[in-house]
Design a protein around this motif. Structure first.
Motif, PDB file in Angstrom:
ATOM      1  N   VAL A 196       0.932  -1.263   0.158  1.00  0.00           N
ATOM      2  CA  VAL A 196       0.164  -0.058  -0.121  1.00  0.00           C
ATOM      3  C   VAL A 196       0.874   1.380  -0.016  1.00  0.00           C
ATOM      4  N   ALA A 197       2.065   1.240   0.700  1.00  0.00           N
ATOM      5  CA  ALA A 197       2.831   2.433   0.939  1.00  0.00           C
ATOM      6  C   ALA A 197       3.553   2.546  -0.355  1.00  0.00           C
ATOM      7  N   ALA A 198       3.962   1.533  -1.210  1.00  0.00           N
ATOM      8  CA  ALA A 198       4.374   1.599  -2.457  1.00  0.00           C
ATOM      9  C   ALA A 198       3.368   2.329  -3.598  1.00  0.00           C
ATOM     10  N   PHE A 199       2.288   1.843  -3.382  1.00  0.00           N
ATOM     11  CA  PHE A 199       1.347   2.434  -4.313  1.00  0.00           C
ATOM     12  C   PHE A 199       0.899   4.019  -3.941  1.00  0.00           C
ATOM     13  N   ARG A 200       1.074   4.225  -2.525  1.00  0.00           N
ATOM     14  CA  ARG A 200       0.711   5.524  -2.248  1.00  0.00           C
ATOM     15  C   ARG A 200       2.111   6.450  -2.927  1.00  0.00           C
ATOM     16  N   ALA A 201       3.250   5.910  -2.504  1.00  0.00           N
ATOM     17  CA  ALA A 201       4.382   6.862  -3.191  1.00  0.00           C
ATOM     18  C   ALA A 201       4.620   6.877  -4.734  1.00  0.00           C
ATOM     19  N   GLY A 202       3.748   5.979  -5.477  1.00  0.00           N
ATOM     20  CA  GLY A 202       3.677   6.033  -6.904  1.00  0.00           C
ATOM     21  C   GLY A 202       4.858   4.973  -7.635  1.00  0.00           C
ATOM     22  N   ASP A 203       5.173   4.063  -6.769  1.00  0.00           N
ATOM     23  CA  ASP A 203       5.906   3.060  -7.298  1.00  0.00           C
ATOM     24  C   ASP A 203       5.082   2.026  -7.707  1.00  0.00           C
ATOM     25  N   LEU A 204       3.785   1.772  -7.977  1.00  0.00           N
ATOM     26  CA  LEU A 204       3.140   0.998  -8.574  1.00  0.00           C
ATOM     27  C   LEU A 204       1.926   1.668  -9.473  1.00  0.00           C
ATOM     28  N   ASP A 205       1.696   1.156 -10.650  1.00  0.00           N
ATOM     29  CA  ASP A 205       0.729   1.997 -11.392  1.00  0.00           C
ATOM     30  C   ASP A 205      -0.698   1.391 -10.967  1.00  0.00           C
ATOM     31  N   VAL A 206      -0.729   0.219 -10.783  1.00  0.00           N
ATOM     32  CA  VAL A 206      -1.827  -0.479 -10.481  1.00  0.00           C
ATOM     33  C   VAL A 206      -2.083  -1.368  -9.191  1.00  0.00           C
ATOM     34  N   LEU A 207      -3.302  -0.944  -8.467  1.00  0.00           N
ATOM     35  CA  LEU A 207      -3.029  -1.929  -7.344  1.00  0.00           C
ATOM     36  C   LEU A 207      -4.531  -2.980  -7.515  1.00  0.00           C
ATOM     37  N   VAL A 208      -4.374  -4.384  -7.584  1.00  0.00           N
ATOM     38  CA  VAL A 208      -5.453  -4.931  -7.864  1.00  0.00           C
ATOM     39  C   VAL A 208      -5.807  -5.464  -6.189  1.00  0.00           C
ATOM     40  N   THR A 209      -6.979  -5.205  -5.872  1.00  0.00           N
ATOM     41  CA  THR A 209      -7.507  -5.554  -4.667  1.00  0.00           C
ATOM     42  C   THR A 209      -8.860  -6.023  -4.355  1.00  0.00           C
ATOM     43  N   THR A 210      -8.861  -6.752  -3.216  1.00  0.00           N
ATOM     44  CA  THR A 210     -10.242  -7.273  -2.911  1.00  0.00           C
ATOM     45  C   THR A 210     -11.132  -6.070  -2.392  1.00  0.00           C
ATOM     46  N   THR A 211     -12.218  -6.434  -1.772  1.00  0.00           N
ATOM     47  CA  THR A 211     -12.846  -5.146  -1.235  1.00  0.00           C
ATOM     48  C   THR A 211     -12.329  -4.592   0.277  1.00  0.00           C
ATOM     49  N   ILE A 212     -11.249  -5.565   0.642  1.00  0.00           N
ATOM     50  CA  ILE A 212     -10.645  -4.919   1.862  1.00  0.00           C
ATOM     51  C   ILE A 212      -9.793  -3.979   1.573  1.00  0.00           C
ATOM     52  N   LEU A 213      -9.737  -2.808   1.863  1.00  0.00           N
ATOM     53  CA  LEU A 213      -8.760  -1.464   1.588  1.00  0.00           C
ATOM     54  C   LEU A 213      -8.657  -0.719   2.507  1.00  0.00           C
ATOM     55  N   GLU A 214      -7.266  -0.429   2.811  1.00  0.00           N
ATOM     56  CA  GLU A 214      -7.276   0.504   4.136  1.00  0.00           C
ATOM     57  C   GLU A 214      -7.912   1.819   3.873  1.00  0.00           C
ATOM     58  N   ARG A 215      -8.151   2.370   4.713  1.00  0.00           N
ATOM     59  CA  ARG A 215      -8.608   3.785   4.694  1.00  0.00           C
ATOM     60  C   ARG A 215      -7.728   4.795   4.112  1.00  0.00           C
ATOM     61  N   GLY A 216      -6.538   4.344   4.804  1.00  0.00           N
ATOM     62  CA  GLY A 216      -5.418   5.411   4.389  1.00  0.00           C
ATOM     63  C   GLY A 216      -5.082   5.282   2.856  1.00  0.00           C
ATOM     64  N   VAL A 217      -5.814   4.492   1.973  1.00  0.00           N
ATOM     65  CA  VAL A 217      -5.463   4.460   0.611  1.00  0.00           C
ATOM     66  C   VAL A 217      -6.194   5.234  -0.308  1.00  0.00           C
ATOM     67  N   THR A 218      -6.352   6.559   0.445  1.00  0.00           N
ATOM     68  CA  THR A 218      -7.144   7.615  -0.516  1.00  0.00           C
ATOM     69  C   THR A 218      -5.797   8.275  -1.186  1.00  0.00           C
ATOM     70  N   VAL A 219      -5.684   8.013  -2.469  1.00  0.00           N
ATOM     71  CA  VAL A 219      -4.799   8.787  -2.883  1.00  0.00           C
ATOM     72  C   VAL A 219      -5.143   9.656  -4.044  1.00  0.00           C
ATOM     73  N   PRO A 220      -4.552  11.041  -4.253  1.00  0.00           N
ATOM     74  CA  PRO A 220      -5.008  11.724  -5.219  1.00  0.00           C
ATOM     75  C   PRO A 220      -4.781  11.269  -6.718  1.00  0.00           C
ATOM     76  N   ARG A 221      -5.648  11.799  -7.559  1.00  0.00           N
ATOM     77  CA  ARG A 221      -5.669  11.295  -9.007  1.00  0.00           C
ATOM     78  C   ARG A 221      -5.905  10.109  -9.222  1.00  0.00           C
ATOM     79  N   ALA A 222      -6.654   8.975  -8.291  1.00  0.00           N
ATOM     80  CA  ALA A 222      -6.550   7.789  -8.472  1.00  0.00           C
ATOM     81  C   ALA A 222      -8.062   7.551  -9.437  1.00  0.00           C
ATOM     82  N   HIS A 223      -7.931   6.460  -9.949  1.00  0.00           N
ATOM     83  CA  HIS A 223      -9.182   6.054 -10.646  1.00  0.00           C
ATOM     84  C   HIS A 223      -9.608   4.741 -10.039  1.00  0.00           C
ATOM     85  N   ALA A 224     -10.988   4.161 -10.248  1.00  0.00           N
ATOM     86  CA  ALA A 224     -11.398   3.018  -9.722  1.00  0.00           C
ATOM     87  C   ALA A 224     -12.066   2.130 -10.552  1.00  0.00           C
TER      88      ALA A 224
END
Ligand SMILES: [Zn+2]
Ligand SMILES: [Zn+2]
Length: 430
Positions: A342-370
């Motif tokens: 999750v930290a890597a995704f927030r830092a921009g080190d990942l383009d895509v995060l594939v996830t189940t419905t379990i997602l951290e609240r902290g994973v609100t990142v600017p410019r994201a698409h769902a």
């Protein structure tokens, strides 16, 4: 143990037996039956277990399984609650932000409900509406009468909210209560308590105002039983305010409701678009693949939600096969490296995060698409879908973004989620 209702074992950890006897004699603490008609008095559960030989009464006895993590509540031994009444305090709100007109109206409505003696009111705030600040005025008002409890299902929310409340009310004592505190901290006095729903069960007949925060609870929906039990933390003359982003149909009908349909930045919520995808597990929709590649080129991160853990690796492999330069990560609840990914995704080190419905609240990142694959799965309820859409466009500089629901046949939940979001954008309540 002011404001608490405790097990005898908990009391003994705090006081000597003569001290306890004195407190009982002086009626500083009063016993109550630990079970009532088969229900646990502490958490209201009926999930009880019979032990053949109880450590306390040495005969067959009942205990509660639901609140076992807070110590064993057994049928043969009463709970003791404090008779202390917190007199309230004069707290001056230190808030230097500015309310939008909608926020101000909702905040004032909550104060009015409180002053009119409305026992239960509802704040319906969309994801990103700035709900914490809207609660400040009613908290300030209630503190004059007594202490305030903010209960939320999530520990990370507790640790995030407590310092913000302390900043807003510097002259009062704000404490965070979650599992893993030592004994001194667990029973410490306070004017504002911020607690996980479970830890809130230790309080009894204590608060002038109980706020139950369901916003961002997803996927940890608040246990109704716990909500009921947390109400016990309220004083007989106290009030409850429930904060939610996705009110139930019953909640929508309440008269005592404040709605904030707009985000703090004033832009519309992104409306989900529906796309038929056939069997996406066989072949990912071309629209999705192209969208992900386009966003990655612009350094805009994308969430891909899937129903099941097995789908994560399938989708990851297909994305890599489509474009080997895409940086793809997966995450699910039982993933040990979850925090790192999750930290890597927030830092921009990942383009895509594939996830189940379990997602951290902290994973609100600017410019994201769902993008949601299998949006027609029964696992995606309308509130889950609304919360997923709510992750997009939260930042004032990037208030829009894609929300795609890929499906193999529209479901009522999808239609309801889209309808609710449109209604909020149209400026009405639900
Ligand atoms: Zn219980
Ligand atoms: Zn017993």
């Amino acid at each position: 143990m002011h404001m608490r209702r405790l097990l005898v074992d908990e009391l003994r950890a705090l006081f000597s037996d003569p001290e306890i006897a004195f407190m009982i004699q002086e009626k500083w603490i009063v016993p109550t039956a630990s079970f009532h008609e088969g229900r646990c008095t502490r958490c209201n559960s009926t999930r009880t277990q019979q032990t053949p030989r109880c450590g306390r009464c040495h005969s067959p006895c009942l205990y509660c399984r639901d609140c076992l993590q807070m110590g064993r509540n057994v049928a043969c031994t009463p709970l003791y609650h404090s008779t202390y009444v917190h007199p309230g305090c004069d707290a001056t709100l230190q808030f230097h932000g500015e309310f939008s007109p909608a926020q101000n109206e909702a905040a004032q409505k909550l104060v009015s409900f409180y002053e009119e003696g409305v026992t239960e009111s509802l704040l319906h705030a969309v994801c990103g509406a700035g709900k914490t600040e809207m609660l400040f005025p009613v908290i300030e008002r209630a503190l004059r009468d007594g202490p305030v409890l903010v209960a939320t299902p999530r520990r990370d929310v507790v640790t995030e909210l407590a310092p913000r409340l302390q900043d807003a009310f510097p002259s009062v004592t704000v404490r965070a209560f979650h599992g893993g505190l030592d004994e001194d901290a667990r029973y410490a006095p306070c004017d504002i308590a911020v607690a996980t729903t479970h830890q809130a069960l230790r309080f009894f007949n204590a608060f002038a105002l109980v706020i139950i925060d369901e916003v961002d609870a997803f996927p940890f929906t608040v246990d109704r039983k716990l909500t009921y039990a947390v109400q016990k933390a309220r004083r007989a003359d106290g009030r409850t305010a429930l904060v939610t982003a996705t009110p139930s149909s019953g909640q929508r009908r309440t008269k005592h409701k404040a709605t904030v349909p707009r985000r703090y930045h004033g832009h519309d919520l992104p409306v989900p678009a529906f796309y038929w995808s056939g069997n996406w597990q066989k072949r990912l929709p071309i629209r999705l693949l192209l969208a992900i590649r386009e966003k990655a080129a612009k350094h805009e991160p994308t969430f891909v939600f899937v129903p099941h853990i097995d789908d994560l690796y399938l989708v990851e492999a297909k994305l890599r096969a489509f474009d080997a330069t895409l940086r793809v990560g997966t995450v699910h609840s039982a993933e040990p490296d979850r925090a790192d990914r999750v930290a890597a995704f927030r830092a921009g080190d990942l383009d895509v995060l594939v996830t189940t419905t379990i997602l951290e609240r902290g994973v609100t990142v600017p410019r994201a698409h769902a993008y949601v694959l299998g949006a027609d799965s029964g696992l995606f309820t309308s509130s889950a879908l609304i919360q997923i859409a709510g992750r997009v466009g939260r930042h004032v500089d990037f208030p829009t973004g894609d929300v795609h629901f890929y499906h193999h046949g529209k479901t009522a939940a999808m239609v309801e989620a889209q309808k609710d979001i449109k209604a909020l954008n149209a400026g009405g309540g639900l």
